[in-house]
Design a protein around this motif. Structure first.
Motif, mmCIF file in Angstrom:
data_model
loop_
_atom_site.group_PDB
_atom_site.id
_atom_site.type_symbol
_atom_site.label_atom_id
_atom_site.label_comp_id
_atom_site.label_asym_id
_atom_site.label_seq_id
_atom_site.Cartn_x
_atom_site.Cartn_y
_atom_site.Cartn_z
ATOM 1 N N ALA A 1 -27.956 -11.415 -48.749
ATOM 2 C CA ALA A 1 -29.233 -11.387 -49.473
ATOM 3 C C ALA A 1 -30.295 -10.616 -48.696
ATOM 4 O O ALA A 1 -31.121 -9.901 -49.284
ATOM 5 N N LEU B 1 -25.941 -7.383 -52.906
ATOM 6 C CA LEU B 1 -26.333 -8.348 -53.933
ATOM 7 C C LEU B 1 -25.096 -9.044 -54.491
ATOM 8 O O LEU B 1 -25.091 -10.273 -54.681
ATOM 9 N N HIS C 1 -35.025 -20.923 -56.860
ATOM 10 C CA HIS C 1 -34.387 -19.809 -56.174
ATOM 11 C C HIS C 1 -33.117 -19.370 -56.902
ATOM 12 O O HIS C 1 -32.882 -18.167 -57.087
ATOM 13 N N SER D 1 -34.227 -17.738 -60.415
ATOM 14 C CA SER D 1 -34.908 -16.449 -60.239
ATOM 15 C C SER D 1 -33.981 -15.419 -59.611
ATOM 16 O O SER D 1 -33.990 -14.238 -59.996
ATOM 17 N N GLY D 2 -33.159 -15.872 -58.658
ATOM 18 C CA GLY D 2 -32.219 -14.949 -58.019
ATOM 19 C C GLY D 2 -31.176 -14.430 -58.995
ATOM 20 O O GLY D 2 -30.849 -13.242 -58.999
ATOM 21 N N THR E 1 -32.950 -12.051 -61.615
ATOM 22 C CA THR E 1 -33.367 -10.810 -60.956
ATOM 23 C C THR E 1 -32.164 -9.941 -60.626
ATOM 24 O O THR E 1 -32.200 -8.716 -60.813
ATOM 25 N N GLY E 2 -31.104 -10.572 -60.145
ATOM 26 C CA GLY E 2 -29.884 -9.836 -59.814
ATOM 27 C C GLY E 2 -29.312 -9.130 -61.024
ATOM 28 O O GLY E 2 -28.899 -7.962 -60.950
ATOM 29 N N VAL F 1 -37.646 -9.558 -57.007
ATOM 30 C CA VAL F 1 -36.788 -9.740 -55.826
ATOM 31 C C VAL F 1 -37.572 -10.411 -54.701
ATOM 32 O O VAL F 1 -37.096 -11.364 -54.059
ATOM 33 N N ALA G 1 -38.146 -14.028 -55.557
ATOM 34 C CA ALA G 1 -36.928 -14.832 -55.381
ATOM 35 C C ALA G 1 -36.712 -15.169 -53.909
ATOM 36 O O ALA G 1 -36.340 -16.296 -53.563
ATOM 37 N N HIS G 2 -36.970 -14.193 -53.035
ATOM 38 C CA HIS G 2 -36.868 -14.466 -51.600
ATOM 39 C C HIS G 2 -37.943 -15.465 -51.168
ATOM 40 O O HIS G 2 -37.707 -16.316 -50.311
ATOM 41 N N ALA H 1 -36.975 -18.972 -51.647
ATOM 42 C CA ALA H 1 -35.981 -19.430 -50.664
ATOM 43 C C ALA H 1 -36.633 -19.857 -49.354
ATOM 44 O O ALA H 1 -36.380 -20.954 -48.850
#
Length: 225
Positions: free
Chosen positions: A58, A104, A127, A130-131, A134-135, A172, A175-176, A179
């Motif tokens: 990630a 990713l 997380h 959203s991850g 977004t991915g 992105v 999303a980070h 986390a």
């Protein structure tokens, strides 16, 4: 003397311009470096643990995503005047984004398999949701960019590709942020560390948005229009 002064001023300007263009990748590298140092050195998560590879992938993803964004934003001024001058930047943009896509995929696969092995549900946190979203959008935009670069008739959609790129990059970073704010296995930090990392992500977003050229986005008018 005057010529030498002008040359020195130009050299300083060139250095500042280079640093400005490299600021985003440097911030991305700093962010990823701090997180990975905490995971691998401070928390000592073993590399033979499947979960360890999720944050590794990630954070490598965000490093290459920032490099890809910087390459795209480097297409300005004289560089943008011809296909020949743009080509090296477009190529770098594509390579960095495909590398980002590779990591990713690694992040997605490792967390999916880790949850399956531990019989844990998927997409239950901010997380995770959203991850995942977004991915998916990142994959679609990279494939779309590749298609536009391959099929000339699709290039008319390039402004939408750019706009999507900015929106996805912001997602992105968000999303980070979810986390590091929440904390996760192998990464626990105090309040100050949490604020610093989220602030670093915010600074990356600010640097990105401050480099946007409105005429290159949908609805933007070029000088000739």
């Amino acid at each position: 003397k005057l010529a030498k002064t002008e040359l020195t001023a130009f050299s300083h300007y060139a250095i500042l311009l280079f640093l400005a263009r490299m600021l985003l990748p440097l911030l991305g590298l700093a962010y990823a470096g701090v997180v990975l140092y905490n995971i691998l050195v401070v928390s000592k998560l073993p590399l033979n643990l499947l979960y360890t590879w999720h944050p590794i992938c990630a954070n490598l993803f965000i490093v290459f995503a920032t490099l890809g964004m910087a390459a795209a934003q480097g297409i300005r001024g004289k560089v943008a005047l011809s296909r020949a001058t743009k080509e090296p930047y477009v190529t770098r943009h594509a390579i960095f984004n495909w590398l980002a896509l590779f990591f990713l995929a690694g992040a997605a696969i490792t967390i999916y398999l880790n949850k399956e092995r531990n019989n844990r549900p998927h997409f239950t946190t901010y997380h995770g949701i959203s991850g995942g979203l977004t991915g998916a959008f990142f994959v679609a935009n990279v494939l779309g960019g590749g298609a536009m670069n391959t099929v000339p008739s699709l290039y008319k959609y390039i402004k939408f590709h750019r706009l999507n790129g900015y929106l996805i990059f912001a997602a992105v970073l968000a999303a980070h942020g979810t986390a590091v704010w929440r904390g996760y296995a192998g990464f626990k930090t105090d309040e100050y560390g949490k604020y610093a990392l989220v602030g670093l992500l915010g600074l990356m977003l600010f640097v990105t948005l401050s480099s946007i050229k409105r005429s290159l986005l949908p609805g933007g008018k070029t000088k000739s229009s």
